[in-house]
Write an enzyme that holds these catalytic residues in place. Sequence first.
Site, short mmCIF file in Angstrom:
data_model
loop_
_atom_site.label_atom_id
_atom_site.label_comp_id
_atom_site.label_asym_id
_atom_site.label_seq_id
_atom_site.Cartn_x
_atom_site.Cartn_y
_atom_site.Cartn_z
N VAL A 66 0.83 -1.20 0.00
CA VAL A 66 0.00 0.00 0.00
C VAL A 66 0.88 1.26 0.00
CG1 VAL A 66 -0.35 0.14 2.52
CG2 VAL A 66 -2.12 0.95 0.97
N ASP A 67 2.03 1.18 0.62
CA ASP A 67 2.98 2.30 0.66
C ASP A 67 3.39 2.69 -0.77
OD1 ASP A 67 4.79 4.14 1.65
OD2 ASP A 67 6.18 2.67 2.49
N SER B 149 0.17 -3.87 8.75
CA SER B 149 1.05 -5.01 9.12
C SER B 149 0.66 -6.37 8.57
CB SER B 149 1.19 -5.14 10.66
OG SER B 149 2.05 -4.16 11.18
N THR B 150 -0.49 -6.48 7.89
CA THR B 150 -0.94 -7.82 7.48
C THR B 150 -0.48 -8.22 6.09
OG1 THR B 150 -3.10 -7.12 6.61
CG2 THR B 150 -2.98 -7.60 8.96
N1 AR6 Z 1 -5.24 -0.18 -1.04
C1 AR6 Z 1 -5.60 -0.76 0.11
N2 AR6 Z 1 -4.91 -1.79 0.67
C2 AR6 Z 1 -3.81 -2.21 0.01
C3 AR6 Z 1 -3.36 -1.63 -1.19
C4 AR6 Z 1 -4.13 -0.57 -1.73
N3 AR6 Z 1 -3.78 0.04 -2.86
N4 AR6 Z 1 -2.22 -2.30 -1.58
C5 AR6 Z 1 -1.99 -3.26 -0.66
N5 AR6 Z 1 -2.94 -3.21 0.30
P1 AR6 Z 1 1.47 -4.00 3.16
P2 AR6 Z 1 2.58 -4.00 5.91
C6 AR6 Z 1 -3.10 -4.04 1.51
O1 AR6 Z 1 2.40 -5.08 2.77
O2 AR6 Z 1 2.25 -5.43 6.07
C7 AR6 Z 1 5.84 -1.78 2.54
O3 AR6 Z 1 6.89 -2.14 1.70
C8 AR6 Z 1 -2.45 -5.40 1.54
O4 AR6 Z 1 -3.23 -6.33 0.81
O5 AR6 Z 1 1.27 -2.87 2.23
O6 AR6 Z 1 2.23 -3.04 7.02
C9 AR6 Z 1 6.22 -0.73 3.55
O7 AR6 Z 1 7.14 0.19 3.02
C10 AR6 Z 1 -2.46 -5.68 3.03
O8 AR6 Z 1 -3.74 -6.16 3.41
O9 AR6 Z 1 1.92 -3.34 4.59
C11 AR6 Z 1 6.80 -1.54 4.66
O10 AR6 Z 1 8.14 -1.88 4.41
C12 AR6 Z 1 -2.29 -4.29 3.66
O11 AR6 Z 1 -2.50 -3.36 2.58
C13 AR6 Z 1 5.96 -2.79 4.64
O12 AR6 Z 1 5.46 -2.91 3.31
C14 AR6 Z 1 -0.92 -4.05 4.27
O13 AR6 Z 1 0.08 -4.69 3.49
C15 AR6 Z 1 4.78 -2.69 5.56
O14 AR6 Z 1 4.12 -3.92 5.62
#
Ligand code: AR6
Length: 168
Positions: free
Chosen positions: A35-36, A119-120
Amino acid sequence: MAPVRLRTLRADITTLRVDAIVNAANGSLLGGGGVDGAIHRAAGPGLLEECRRLGGCPTGQARITAGHRLPARHVIHTVGPVWRGGDAGEAALLAACYRNSLLLAEAAGCATVAFPSISTGVYGYPLHLAAPVAVASVAGFAAATVREVVFCCFSEADLEGYRVVLGE
Ligand code: AR6
């Protein structure tokens, strides 16, 4: 103080026209995957420029920036815990992410805030354990300006997980 309305939505968080979307960032605040990455791509280079000036963020805390090219007015960047099996304070840190994000949303006068499932993804926190923490943290927040919180899920399975917790 009116209660906060909690709801779920399956969407790409970068498309939401809300006062603030929350970013599941890493400690550098300089972008990443998931998402980042999606938020930085949609917001444009101005977001990264603003993030550089923040100098990072510890796990469990949050920082706020403008939304730049996003339809959302603000982005609240929070750093979730990496899942290490559950005995490393993950739940308290995850709850702090939601609470600290809402505190910044309130300071900015936001009424509507959308959270991704922090975090998921890359950080490996099991959804069925993270969703109750997320919902309890938001439900227990004494809000003054925030009226509605959206749990924005990217997959149908995540949406179902949140719906179960919210009793929908
Ligand atoms: N809209 C909504 N949710 C989303 C989107 C979107 N466009 N894209 C992904 N998700 P994650 P984390 C969901 O991995 O686990 C990054 O590299 C995804 O399906 O984005 O907190 C950061 O820079 C999941 O359910 O975040 C950190 O290094 C949720 O967002 C690390 O990942 C979170 O998945 C953070 O890991």
